[in-house]
Scaffold this motif. Sequence first.
Motif, PDB file in Angstrom:
ATOM      1  N   LEU A 171       0.706  -1.346  -0.133  1.00 13.19           N
ATOM      2  CA  LEU A 171       0.170   0.549  -0.004  1.00 13.19           C
ATOM      3  C   LEU A 171       0.608   0.985   0.057  1.00 13.19           C
ATOM      4  CD1 LEU A 171      -2.779   1.499   0.097  1.00 13.19           C
ATOM      5  CD2 LEU A 171      -2.910   1.295   2.920  1.00 13.19           C
ATOM      6  N   THR A 172       1.774   1.115   1.346  1.00 12.03           N
ATOM      7  CA  THR A 172       2.371   2.996   0.994  1.00 12.03           C
ATOM      8  C   THR A 172       2.986   2.495  -0.286  1.00 12.03           C
ATOM      9  OG1 THR A 172       2.407   2.354   3.567  1.00 12.03           O
ATOM     10  CG2 THR A 172       4.128   4.278   2.940  1.00 12.03           C
TER      11      THR A 172
ATOM     12  N   LEU B  85       1.689   4.439  -3.067  1.00  7.70           N
ATOM     13  CA  LEU B  85       1.646   5.442  -2.399  1.00  7.70           C
ATOM     14  C   LEU B  85       2.600   6.661  -3.104  1.00  7.70           C
ATOM     15  CD1 LEU B  85      -0.270   7.925  -1.935  1.00  7.70           C
ATOM     16  CD2 LEU B  85      -0.211   7.541   0.906  1.00  7.70           C
TER      17      LEU B  85
ATOM     18  N   ASP C 218       0.419   7.721   5.829  1.00  7.76           N
ATOM     19  CA  ASP C 218      -0.276   8.251   5.494  1.00  7.76           C
ATOM     20  C   ASP C 218       0.178   9.256   5.529  1.00  7.76           C
ATOM     21  OD1 ASP C 218      -1.782   6.569   4.018  1.00  7.76           O
ATOM     22  OD2 ASP C 218      -3.958   7.240   4.029  1.00  7.76           O
TER      23      ASP C 218
ATOM     24  N   GLY D 129      -7.689  10.269   2.432  1.00  4.12           N
ATOM     25  CA  GLY D 129      -8.138   8.918   3.534  1.00  4.12           C
ATOM     26  C   GLY D 129      -9.568   8.185   2.753  1.00  4.12           C
TER      27      GLY D 129
ATOM     28  N   ASP E 124      -6.294   7.531  -0.490  1.00  6.76           N
ATOM     29  CA  ASP E 124      -5.417   6.493  -0.021  1.00  6.76           C
ATOM     30  C   ASP E 124      -6.982   5.448   0.154  1.00  6.76           C
ATOM     31  OD1 ASP E 124      -5.416   4.209   1.800  1.00  6.76           O
ATOM     32  OD2 ASP E 124      -4.370   4.852   2.755  1.00  6.76           O
TER      33      ASP E 124
ATOM     34  N   ALA F 211      -7.758   2.552   1.573  1.00  7.80           N
ATOM     35  CA  ALA F 211      -7.469   0.919   2.087  1.00  7.80           C
ATOM     36  C   ALA F 211      -8.425   0.671   3.421  1.00  7.80           C
ATOM     37  CB  ALA F 211      -6.723   1.315   3.859  1.00  7.80           C
TER      38      ALA F 211
ATOM     39  N   VAL G 275      -5.165   4.383  -4.236  1.00 11.53           N
ATOM     40  CA  VAL G 275      -4.398   3.317  -3.978  1.00 11.53           C
ATOM     41  C   VAL G 275      -5.688   3.034  -2.417  1.00 11.53           C
ATOM     42  CG1 VAL G 275      -2.481   3.860  -4.647  1.00 11.53           C
ATOM     43  CG2 VAL G 275      -2.851   4.520  -1.876  1.00 11.53           C
ATOM     44  N   TRP G 276      -5.191   1.027  -3.187  1.00 11.34           N
ATOM     45  CA  TRP G 276      -6.098   0.500  -1.472  1.00 11.34           C
ATOM     46  C   TRP G 276      -5.409  -0.536  -1.365  1.00 11.34           C
ATOM     47  CZ3 TRP G 276      -7.815   1.429  -6.289  1.00 11.34           C
ATOM     48  CH2 TRP G 276      -7.964   0.268  -6.917  1.00 11.34           C
TER      49      TRP G 276
ATOM     50  N   SER H 202      -1.454  -4.153  -2.489  1.00 13.53           N
ATOM     51  CA  SER H 202      -2.488  -3.378  -2.690  1.00 13.53           C
ATOM     52  C   SER H 202      -2.511  -3.113  -4.634  1.00 13.53           C
ATOM     53  CB  SER H 202      -1.515  -2.434  -2.356  1.00 13.53           C
ATOM     54  OG  SER H 202      -2.145  -0.928  -3.158  1.00 13.53           O
TER      55      SER H 202
END
Length: 421
Positions: A107-108, A111, A138, A191, A220, A222, A241-242, A256
Amino acid sequence: MTNFKLGLDFAKQLDKNDSLASFRHQFHIPKDQHGNDVIYLCGNSLGLQPKITKDYINQELEDWANLGVEGHTEGKNPWLHYHEFLTETMANIVGAKSSEVVVMNSLTANLHFMMVSFYQPTPKRYKILIEADAFPSDKYAVESQLRHHGFDDKEGLILWKAREGEELANYDDLEAILKEQGDEIALIMIGGVNYYTGQFFDLKRITELGHKHGCVVGFDCAHGAGNVALNLHDSGADFAVWCSYKYLNSGPGSLSGAFVHNRHANRKDLNRFTGWWSHNKQTRFKMRDEFDQLPGAEGWQLSNPPILSMAAIRASLDVFKDAGFENLLHKSKQLTGYFEFLINKLNHSDIKIITPSNPSERGCQLSIQVKNANRSLHDKLTEAGVISDWREPDVIRCAPVPLYNSFEDVYNMVERLKDIL
């Protein structure tokens, strides 16, 4: 929406009328020390394992054992294009075109890769706006991007804060920030569903507002993917992104997803980090050709996909496909609405739900604030067979997931909470 009633019989009746009730039996439900199913309300942190996951992973282990490198082309599910098996269902879940979605990396990391392309600061326009109580990763990521580009990570970070005495972010305040500082903001990165309050932001409204002021807008998601109708394409967001291990049940630390709006599909002017998996598929293995970028979200890939992790994602996505995402969203609103009803009927002066009461402004998670409580309350809930999530200073996050949670789960959780209080 159902007119809810108190009592166990009503919960059982709701389960009897639930067309998705059988999907619970497709998941491994953890047991307590007495061998009984726990009440698992932690899918917002780690989703449960579908029973078919082991078979999906074993298939790839078998092909690896029997075929070795030939599994890339001769396996039952050839590894060379394995990520493509996930794209259509994932795109449907996040509300995107297939060309706008790819599963890759963590995930990150995704990002950061998106910010390489979409955070393009200038001496005048360099600030990044996030919600004040964004998920820590984040915040760390955007601060590091500011530093990487030579800016002060405190002065360059703008926080969209809730008002004094309130928990939820207010759109009027966002408009005021942009009116005052919009020409200095390069990127808005929010988010999509706030991890703490459970507030589901209006992605389209934020995007239109950001674009009006010349900002790039990303999310984000997620806590949104597999939980709410994100409608990423229609939102107009530049990127999103997620992760896949919460509501998408792919296993701890799994891959992700990334979304890049199709208006950027063929933009070769965007900065990006590249690797051989973002190169033209037809000539990828010629090795000595100059880089030839793939169009769409696939053009942000770097490396060949980790098959075993993708097999777990594929298993979960097949369960989603069988259930139907629209059906899950409908049940989710009813399940969380029932949960909210029961919590409110406790009439306990120390309890307050800080998640929005409007079903269109939340997913399945309810964040329950308990005044004067500490983690010992959460520990007692755990001892009582309820797996939830404690967030300092005084919030229990509970997510009744429509794929595997029942109305009786929700009823029993509230009864146990009542006993503890």
